[in-house]
Design an enzyme around this catalytic site. Structure first.
Site, PDB file in Angstrom:
ATOM      1  N   ASP A 167      -4.785   3.600  -2.217  1.00 52.35           N
ATOM      2  CA  ASP A 167      -5.936   3.888  -1.352  1.00 52.35           C
ATOM      3  C   ASP A 167      -6.482   5.277  -1.642  1.00 52.35           C
ATOM      4  O   ASP A 167      -5.814   6.279  -1.398  1.00 52.35           O
ATOM      5  CB  ASP A 167      -5.493   3.809   0.110  1.00 52.35           C
ATOM      6  CG  ASP A 167      -5.208   2.384   0.526  1.00 52.35           C
ATOM      7  OD1 ASP A 167      -6.129   1.563   0.463  1.00 52.35           O
ATOM      8  OD2 ASP A 167      -4.053   2.094   0.900  1.00 52.35           O
ATOM      9  N   HIS A 217      -8.142   0.876  -4.513  1.00 48.28           N
ATOM     10  CA  HIS A 217      -9.135   0.647  -3.451  1.00 48.28           C
ATOM     11  C   HIS A 217      -9.861   1.966  -3.193  1.00 48.28           C
ATOM     12  O   HIS A 217      -9.290   2.890  -2.608  1.00 48.28           O
ATOM     13  CB  HIS A 217      -8.376   0.145  -2.208  1.00 48.28           C
ATOM     14  CG  HIS A 217      -9.206  -0.013  -0.984  1.00 48.28           C
ATOM     15  ND1 HIS A 217      -8.648  -0.154   0.263  1.00 48.28           N
ATOM     16  CD2 HIS A 217     -10.556  -0.078  -0.788  1.00 48.28           C
ATOM     17  CE1 HIS A 217      -9.603  -0.284   1.167  1.00 48.28           C
ATOM     18  NE2 HIS A 217     -10.771  -0.223   0.556  1.00 48.28           N
ATOM     19  N   ASP A 221      -6.692  -6.457   3.931  1.00 47.63           N
ATOM     20  CA  ASP A 221      -6.106  -5.118   3.991  1.00 47.63           C
ATOM     21  C   ASP A 221      -6.239  -4.526   5.393  1.00 47.63           C
ATOM     22  O   ASP A 221      -7.350  -4.323   5.886  1.00 47.63           O
ATOM     23  CB  ASP A 221      -6.854  -4.240   2.962  1.00 47.63           C
ATOM     24  CG  ASP A 221      -6.277  -2.844   2.812  1.00 47.63           C
ATOM     25  OD1 ASP A 221      -5.207  -2.578   3.377  1.00 47.63           O
ATOM     26  OD2 ASP A 221      -6.904  -2.037   2.100  1.00 47.63           O
ATOM     27  N   HIS A 272      -0.927  -1.244  -4.434  1.00 50.32           N
ATOM     28  CA  HIS A 272      -2.224  -0.962  -3.801  1.00 50.32           C
ATOM     29  C   HIS A 272      -2.348   0.556  -3.572  1.00 50.32           C
ATOM     30  O   HIS A 272      -1.526   1.161  -2.880  1.00 50.32           O
ATOM     31  CB  HIS A 272      -2.331  -1.710  -2.473  1.00 50.32           C
ATOM     32  CG  HIS A 272      -3.670  -1.614  -1.811  1.00 50.32           C
ATOM     33  ND1 HIS A 272      -4.739  -2.423  -2.166  1.00 50.32           N
ATOM     34  CD2 HIS A 272      -4.132  -0.798  -0.832  1.00 50.32           C
ATOM     35  CE1 HIS A 272      -5.795  -2.110  -1.410  1.00 50.32           C
ATOM     36  NE2 HIS A 272      -5.453  -1.123  -0.595  1.00 50.32           N
ATOM     37  N   MET A 284     -11.604  -5.957   4.816  1.00 45.14           N
ATOM     38  CA  MET A 284     -10.913  -4.963   5.647  1.00 45.14           C
ATOM     39  C   MET A 284     -10.654  -5.564   7.034  1.00 45.14           C
ATOM     40  O   MET A 284     -11.599  -5.984   7.715  1.00 45.14           O
ATOM     41  CB  MET A 284     -11.741  -3.690   5.795  1.00 45.14           C
ATOM     42  CG  MET A 284     -11.857  -2.857   4.526  1.00 45.14           C
ATOM     43  SD  MET A 284     -10.290  -2.460   3.717  1.00 45.14           S
ATOM     44  CE  MET A 284      -9.419  -1.578   5.017  1.00 45.14           C
ATOM     45  N   MET A 334      -9.225   8.010  -0.753  1.00 49.11           N
ATOM     46  CA  MET A 334     -10.139   8.377   0.348  1.00 49.11           C
ATOM     47  C   MET A 334     -10.715   9.760   0.103  1.00 49.11           C
ATOM     48  O   MET A 334      -9.982  10.666  -0.291  1.00 49.11           O
ATOM     49  CB  MET A 334      -9.368   8.393   1.661  1.00 49.11           C
ATOM     50  CG  MET A 334      -8.657   7.085   1.947  1.00 49.11           C
ATOM     51  SD  MET A 334      -7.700   7.232   3.459  1.00 49.11           S
ATOM     52  CE  MET A 334      -6.987   5.594   3.543  1.00 49.11           C
ATOM     53  N   SER A 368       0.840  -1.200   0.000  1.00 52.30           N
ATOM     54  CA  SER A 368       0.000   0.000   0.000  1.00 52.30           C
ATOM     55  C   SER A 368       0.872   1.246   0.000  1.00 52.30           C
ATOM     56  O   SER A 368       1.615   1.506   0.953  1.00 52.30           O
ATOM     57  CB  SER A 368      -0.914   0.009   1.223  1.00 52.30           C
ATOM     58  OG  SER A 368      -1.469   1.304   1.353  1.00 52.30           O
ATOM     59  N   MET A 395     -12.280   4.273  -1.351  1.00 51.52           N
ATOM     60  CA  MET A 395     -13.037   4.526  -0.116  1.00 51.52           C
ATOM     61  C   MET A 395     -13.746   5.854  -0.315  1.00 51.52           C
ATOM     62  O   MET A 395     -13.436   6.858   0.328  1.00 51.52           O
ATOM     63  CB  MET A 395     -12.073   4.548   1.087  1.00 51.52           C
ATOM     64  CG  MET A 395     -11.573   3.150   1.451  1.00 51.52           C
ATOM     65  SD  MET A 395     -10.039   3.193   2.402  1.00 51.52           S
ATOM     66  CE  MET A 395      -8.864   3.238   1.058  1.00 51.52           C
TER      67      MET A 395
HETATM   68  C1  DX5 Z   1      -6.688   1.554   5.146  1.00 57.72           C
HETATM   69  C2  DX5 Z   1      -6.140   1.221   3.778  1.00 57.72           C
HETATM   70  C3  DX5 Z   1      -5.011   0.280   3.789  1.00 57.72           C
HETATM   71  C4  DX5 Z   1      -3.803   0.753   4.532  1.00 57.72           C
HETATM   72  C5  DX5 Z   1      -3.103  -0.461   5.020  1.00 57.72           C
HETATM   73  O1  DX5 Z   1      -7.825   2.312   4.993  1.00 57.72           O
HETATM   74  O2  DX5 Z   1      -7.163   0.648   2.978  1.00 57.72           O
HETATM   75  O3  DX5 Z   1      -4.655  -0.124   2.470  1.00 57.72           O
HETATM   76  O4  DX5 Z   1      -2.930   1.548   3.785  1.00 57.72           O
HETATM   77  O5  DX5 Z   1      -2.061  -0.046   5.784  1.00 57.72           O
HETATM   78  P1  DX5 Z   1      -1.396  -0.916   6.919  1.00 57.72           P
HETATM   79  O6  DX5 Z   1      -0.819  -2.134   6.255  1.00 57.72           O
HETATM   80  O7  DX5 Z   1      -0.381   0.016   7.438  1.00 57.72           O
HETATM   81  O8  DX5 Z   1      -2.461  -1.258   7.919  1.00 57.72           O
HETATM   82 ZN    ZN Z   2      -6.532  -0.309   1.045  1.00 59.63          ZN
END
Ligand code: DX5
Ligand code: ZN
Length: 216
Positions: A35, A66, A175, A33, A137, A37, A8, A68
């Site tokens: 993320d 991903h 994740d 990966h 998750m 948001m 990630s 969110m």
């Molecule tokens: C959280 C993200 C993850 C996050 C994982 O909302 O979806 O992908 O970056 O990070 P770690 O491995 O540090 O928990």
């Molecule tokens: Zn993620």
């Protein structure tokens, strides 16, 4: 199948992003990966299209994106243009999930669906045959570096059973809080793809950490 590793980039050094992308290119990691948001569905804002396009320009492995964000349908085409190969939406953000999944696939991307820690696996019963990936998750989404929620292991076992029962080809990805202490348990439970942010980027030898996770 051999499990895959999707580091990630949320935990990458954005001041040295190209260096971190090259590290992943060189490593045994399989995907990137990303993320995304929106500050509404989750209490944090990450990055958007210009950054994804930049990552795409340098990445030599698929982009595992991903989302969110609420109302992801509005942006499916744009994520495709930015370079997403796998596009994962949250179950909790889609009123017409079947339509959203078809929309993602019609753009030539793999379609994933993610479940928050409180969302049970059985809600996917009637869509599991249509999707390419389920993202479980194992933390509440929004931040890197959180503690792994052990109930995710039970969910993965239930999901594996559902996938076999429905003859689905969906991969199981996990994740949040993934590290050396839970990686083997996750794989034994049926996980196909491990996402890890903090554990990889916070380690002194990132290439070695990725290799260790991949060769468990
Ligand atoms: C959280 C993200 C993850 C996050 C994982 O909302 O979806 O992908 O970056 O990070 P770690 O491995 O540090 O928990
Ligand atoms: Zn993620």
């Amino acid at each position: 199948m051999q499990h895959l590793i999707s580091p990630s980039l949320l935990s990458a050094d954005f001041g040295n992003l190209q260096r971190d992308i090259e590290m992943i290119n060189k490593s045994e990691a399989d995907w990137f990966h990303l993320d995304i948001m929106d500050g509404v569905f989750v209490p944090n804002i990450s990055f958007g299209f210009p950054v994804i396009k930049y990552i795409k320009k340098h990445a030599r492995k698929p982009l595992d994106v991903h989302l969110m964000i609420i109302d992801p349908d509005r942006y499916i085409e744009e994520f495709n243009k930015a370079g997403a190969d796998i596009l994962t939406v949250h179950y909790e953000t889609c009123n017409h999930l079947h339509r959203t999944v078809q929309n993602i696939k019609s753009h030539g991307m793999k379609a994933g669906v993610s479940l928050n820690p409180h969302t049970p696996v059985h809600v996917l019963e009637d869509i599991i045959a249509d999707i390419d990936l389920v993202l479980i998750m194992s933390v509440n989404p929004g931040f890197g570096g959180q503690k792994f929620i052990p109930n995710a292991l039970d969910k993965i076992k239930k999901l594996k059973k559902l996938i076999l029962d429905k003859k689905s080809n969906a991969l199981i990805e996990v994740d949040g809080g993934v590290d050396q202490t839970n990686a083997k348990l996750l794989i034994d439970a049926g996980c196909d793809v491990l996402v890890a942010g903090n554990y990889i980027f916070g380690s002194p030898d990132q290439i070695k950490t990725i290799s260790e996770l991949r060769n468990i």
